[in-house]
Scaffold this active site. Structure first.
Site, PDB file in Angstrom:
ATOM      1  N   GLU A   1      32.358   6.420  50.283  1.00 30.79           N
ATOM      2  CA  GLU A   1      31.940   5.664  51.465  1.00 30.79           C
ATOM      3  C   GLU A   1      32.949   5.718  52.605  1.00 30.79           C
ATOM      4  OE1 GLU A   1      29.694   1.924  50.931  1.00 30.79           O
ATOM      5  OE2 GLU A   1      30.053   2.188  48.798  1.00 30.79           O
TER       6      GLU A   1
ATOM      7  N   HIS B   1      34.404  15.082  24.489  1.00 34.74           N
ATOM      8  CA  HIS B   1      33.328  15.509  23.595  1.00 34.74           C
ATOM      9  C   HIS B   1      32.257  16.305  24.324  1.00 34.74           C
ATOM     10  CE1 HIS B   1      34.946  13.143  20.267  1.00 34.74           C
ATOM     11  NE2 HIS B   1      35.377  12.354  21.248  1.00 34.74           N
TER      12      HIS B   1
ATOM     13  N   LYS C   1      18.308   2.294  53.638  1.00 33.21           N
ATOM     14  CA  LYS C   1      17.827   0.916  53.469  1.00 33.21           C
ATOM     15  C   LYS C   1      16.706   0.630  54.469  1.00 33.21           C
ATOM     16  CE  LYS C   1      21.802  -1.395  51.390  1.00 33.21           C
ATOM     17  NZ  LYS C   1      22.783  -2.460  51.450  1.00 33.21           N
TER      18      LYS C   1
END
Ligand code: PA5
Length: 326
Positions: free
Chosen positions: A209, A225, A320
């Site tokens: 950001e 892993h 948004k």
């Protein structure tokens, strides 16, 4: 944005001095929130002594009502985040106790109307620049519910004050400058484990950001892993493109600590190992806050190096608006 980061110690102090509203006692908690607010849930889960789950999505997982005496803590700086309000609605439908942390908006209105415990944090900031207010308030809620014994807020305030110093001239600055110099122009991979994985996630989101740059988190021991295999065929091609920072903590389990350097050697085939940053302090919150303060500084240095405005979040706001969530 620099001045907002400078206030981090004061924000923790503010949270330490809060008059926390009466919160129903609980044996478990689910903290619901997104982005710069949602990280408070990760912090609370890392600091808590009891089971605290983090939910960053619409609604609630179906198992929440079956938890032992749960409380739902909703955290949204604006108070208008769609996912968080949807989680609150699900909690209300399920008849669960709810507490809220917000600077205003619909969440604050709902809390006032319904008589839910509410901590109102000071407004007018970017949510990510209100980290101390938000995380401090959620931790206080969790403690008030009986799920944490010591918030660590006073120590978090003093340790970040020392690191940042007056006018950001503290000992953290040189470290941040050095790391940012190496990371500039590279994609950051921040490696952590347990408590430091929470800090690594904050580093990633702050680099995203503030510096408008991609960044990724690598979590040990899980990365050993799968992820380590993914670097082996890269040769030196990405060395100039990717920089790895390891976040370490004296209290990490020895078995985890032993994995950082061998893992870094494997990643170092394809990426540049920029360095290690060690948590400081005693309480879990202070250790987390110390790493966060350095990461915040690094993200600002990277923004400066890239010539971008660390405050603006045009892409988030545009999205948004498109989705009708303001
Ligand atoms: O940093 C940001 O602006 C975002 O990550 C927001 O925190 C996120 O979109 C959620 O909004 P709010 O914090 O207002 O609930």
């Amino acid at each position: 944005m620099e001045s907002m980061i400078e206030t981090l110690p004061d924000q923790f102090r503010w949270a330490a001095g809060l008059r926390v509203p009466e919160v129903p006692g609980a044996r478990s908690a689910v903290v619901c929130g997104m982005g710069g607010s949602g990280i408070s849930g990760d912090v609370a889960a890392a600091v808590a002594d009891g089971p605290v789950f983090v939910h960053k999505d619409f609604g609630l997982p179906p198992w929440v009502p079956s938890l032992s005496e749960p409380i739902v803590v909703a955290v949204s700086y604006s108070g208008n985040t769609e996912e968080t309000l949807s989680a609150v609605e699900s909690a209300r439908e399920a008849g669960l106790p709810i507490a809220a942390v917000s600077s205003g908006g619909r969440l604050s209105e709902l809390a006032a109307d319904e008589g839910w415990p509410l901590i109102r944090v000071p407004g007018g900031l970017q949510p990510r620049a209100a980290f101390g207010y938000l995380a401090g308030s959620v931790v206080q809620m969790i403690e008030a519910a009986g799920l944490a014994e010591d918030t660590g807020l006073d120590e978090a305030a003093s340790i970040t004050a020392t690191l940042l110093g007056d006018g950001l001239r503290g000992p953290g600055r040189q470290l941040a400058d050095d790391l940012a110099e190496e990371l500039a122009g590279r994609i950051a991979v921040i490696m952590g484990s347990g408590l430091t994985a929470v800090a690594a996630y904050r580093w990633k989101t702050q680099i995203n950001e503030n510096a408008k740059s991609p960044a990724f988190v690598s979590v040990l021991p899980e990365a050993d892993h799968n992820e380590v295999e993914g670097w082996t065929t890269l040769g030196t091609a990405l060395r100039r493109t990717v920089g790895v920072v390891m976040l370490r903590d004296d209290s990490e389990p020895p078995a985890v600590g032993a994995r950082f350097q061998p893992t870094a050697r494997l990643l170092g085939v394809g990426a540049t190992i920029v360095g290690e940053v060690w948590a400081q302090g005693t309480s879990r919150l202070a250790r987390l806050a110390s790493l966060t303060a350095i990461g915040d500084l690094v993200s600002l240095r990277l923004a400066r190096a890239a010539g971008v405005d660390p405050v603006a979040v045009d892409a988030i706001q545009q999205l948004k608006q498109t989705l009708g969530d303001s």
